[in-house]
Design an enzyme around this catalytic site. Structure first.
Site, PDB file in Angstrom:
ATOM      1  N   ASP A  81       0.852  -1.192   0.000  1.00 38.59           N
ATOM      2  CA  ASP A  81       0.000   0.000   0.000  1.00 38.59           C
ATOM      3  C   ASP A  81       0.891   1.246   0.000  1.00 38.59           C
ATOM      4  OD1 ASP A  81      -3.229   0.483   1.049  1.00 38.59           O
ATOM      5  OD2 ASP A  81      -1.824   2.171   1.059  1.00 38.59           O
ATOM      6  N   ASN A  97     -12.685  -3.513   2.938  1.00 43.48           N
ATOM      7  CA  ASN A  97     -13.585  -2.367   3.048  1.00 43.48           C
ATOM      8  C   ASN A  97     -14.575  -2.436   1.882  1.00 43.48           C
ATOM      9  OD1 ASN A  97     -12.175  -1.361   5.260  1.00 43.48           O
ATOM     10  ND2 ASN A  97     -10.770  -0.179   3.976  1.00 43.48           N
ATOM     11  N   GLY A 143     -15.695   2.345   4.078  1.00 42.09           N
ATOM     12  CA  GLY A 143     -14.432   3.053   3.894  1.00 42.09           C
ATOM     13  C   GLY A 143     -13.717   2.730   2.597  1.00 42.09           C
ATOM     14  N   GLN A 144     -14.426   2.122   1.644  1.00 40.56           N
ATOM     15  CA  GLN A 144     -13.770   1.772   0.374  1.00 40.56           C
ATOM     16  C   GLN A 144     -13.582   3.024  -0.484  1.00 40.56           C
ATOM     17  OE1 GLN A 144     -15.863  -1.194  -1.974  1.00 40.56           O
ATOM     18  NE2 GLN A 144     -14.122  -1.479  -3.368  1.00 40.56           N
ATOM     19  N   HIS A 150     -10.187  -5.494  -3.090  1.00 42.13           N
ATOM     20  CA  HIS A 150      -8.837  -5.685  -2.549  1.00 42.13           C
ATOM     21  C   HIS A 150      -8.926  -6.050  -1.082  1.00 42.13           C
ATOM     22  CE1 HIS A 150      -9.936  -1.414  -2.273  1.00 42.13           C
ATOM     23  NE2 HIS A 150      -9.276  -1.393  -1.128  1.00 42.13           N
ATOM     24  N   HIS A 200      -6.858  -5.866   2.371  1.00 44.72           N
ATOM     25  CA  HIS A 200      -5.704  -5.288   3.068  1.00 44.72           C
ATOM     26  C   HIS A 200      -5.134  -6.368   3.987  1.00 44.72           C
ATOM     27  CE1 HIS A 200      -6.771  -0.890   2.418  1.00 44.72           C
ATOM     28  NE2 HIS A 200      -7.954  -1.443   2.195  1.00 44.72           N
TER      29      HIS A 200
HETATM   30  P1  AMP Z   1      -9.736   1.268   0.409  1.00 41.24           P
HETATM   31  O1  AMP Z   1      -9.865   2.583   1.141  1.00 41.24           O
HETATM   32  O2  AMP Z   1     -10.099   0.080   1.227  1.00 41.24           O
HETATM   33  O3  AMP Z   1     -10.457   1.317  -0.909  1.00 41.24           O
HETATM   34  O4  AMP Z   1      -8.205   1.080   0.140  1.00 41.24           O
HETATM   35  C1  AMP Z   1      -7.537   1.617  -0.957  1.00 41.24           C
HETATM   36  C2  AMP Z   1      -6.072   1.578  -0.630  1.00 41.24           C
HETATM   37  O5  AMP Z   1      -5.349   1.728  -1.826  1.00 41.24           O
HETATM   38  C3  AMP Z   1      -5.624   2.681   0.324  1.00 41.24           C
HETATM   39  O6  AMP Z   1      -5.065   2.088   1.496  1.00 41.24           O
HETATM   40  C4  AMP Z   1      -4.584   3.438  -0.499  1.00 41.24           C
HETATM   41  O7  AMP Z   1      -3.504   3.895   0.279  1.00 41.24           O
HETATM   42  C5  AMP Z   1      -4.163   2.399  -1.516  1.00 41.24           C
HETATM   43  N1  AMP Z   1      -3.635   2.916  -2.774  1.00 41.24           N
HETATM   44  C6  AMP Z   1      -4.157   3.897  -3.542  1.00 41.24           C
HETATM   45  N2  AMP Z   1      -3.422   4.059  -4.660  1.00 41.24           N
HETATM   46  C7  AMP Z   1      -2.409   3.154  -4.584  1.00 41.24           C
HETATM   47  C8  AMP Z   1      -1.299   2.836  -5.429  1.00 41.24           C
HETATM   48  N3  AMP Z   1      -1.081   3.460  -6.594  1.00 41.24           N
HETATM   49  N4  AMP Z   1      -0.445   1.851  -5.034  1.00 41.24           N
HETATM   50  C9  AMP Z   1      -0.649   1.212  -3.861  1.00 41.24           C
HETATM   51  N5  AMP Z   1      -1.678   1.465  -3.032  1.00 41.24           N
HETATM   52  C10 AMP Z   1      -2.542   2.422  -3.377  1.00 41.24           C
END
Ligand code: AMP
Length: 113
Positions: free
Chosen positions: A31, A86, A92-93, A99, A101
């Site tokens: 991340d 999420n 919180g998505q 994906h 985490h």
């Molecule tokens: P969510 O809020 O559950 O949708 O998580 C999305 C996650 O993607 C967040 O933790 C971001 O920090 C992560 N994220 C966004 N853009 C990138 C990227 N280019 N490379 C890696 N992680 C990313």
């Protein structure tokens, strides 16, 4: 036209990411904004917006299997870790490509924020 989905573009290699594992169905990468010493995202290569749209239990099994492998590879399996999906606004998505985490390397709090 370029694929608008950020995580599809990471899965295809169009956008660089720190990849830690990949196979024919899933990709795992760090991340960019880590919330724990280990924070890896596991995505299916196939575009599915969220858990709500998953049609195949096999896809979830693939994601969870890779999450478990990443935890082992990162050295957090025995100590413990958290896998979070999420889903939509209240969940919180922010990126609408499914994906998981994988978080670890510190004690997780409960309840989550
Ligand atoms: P969510 O809020 O559950 O949708 O998580 C999305 C996650 O993607 C967040 O933790 C971001 O920090 C992560 N994220 C966004 N853009 C990138 C990227 N280019 N490379 C890696 N992680 C990313």
């Amino acid at each position: 036209m370029a694929d608008p989905c950020l995580f599809c573009r990471i899965a295809s290699g169009e956008i660089p990411a720190k990849i830690v594992a990949e196979d024919t169905t899933c990709v795992a990468f760090r991340d960019v904004n880590p919330q724990a010493p280990v924070h890896v995202l596991v995505i299916p290569r196939a575009h599915v917006p969220s858990l709500n749209e998953v049609a195949s239990p096999a896809l979830l099994a693939d994601v969870m299997q890779m999450a478990r492998e990443v935890a082992k590879q990162e050295g957090i399996a025995a100590g413990g870790y958290r896998v979070v999906l999420n889903t939509n606004g209240d969940g919180g998505q922010t990126v609408f490509h499914l994906h998981a985490h994988v978080l670890g390397g510190r004690r997780m709090n409960w309840p989550p924020g």
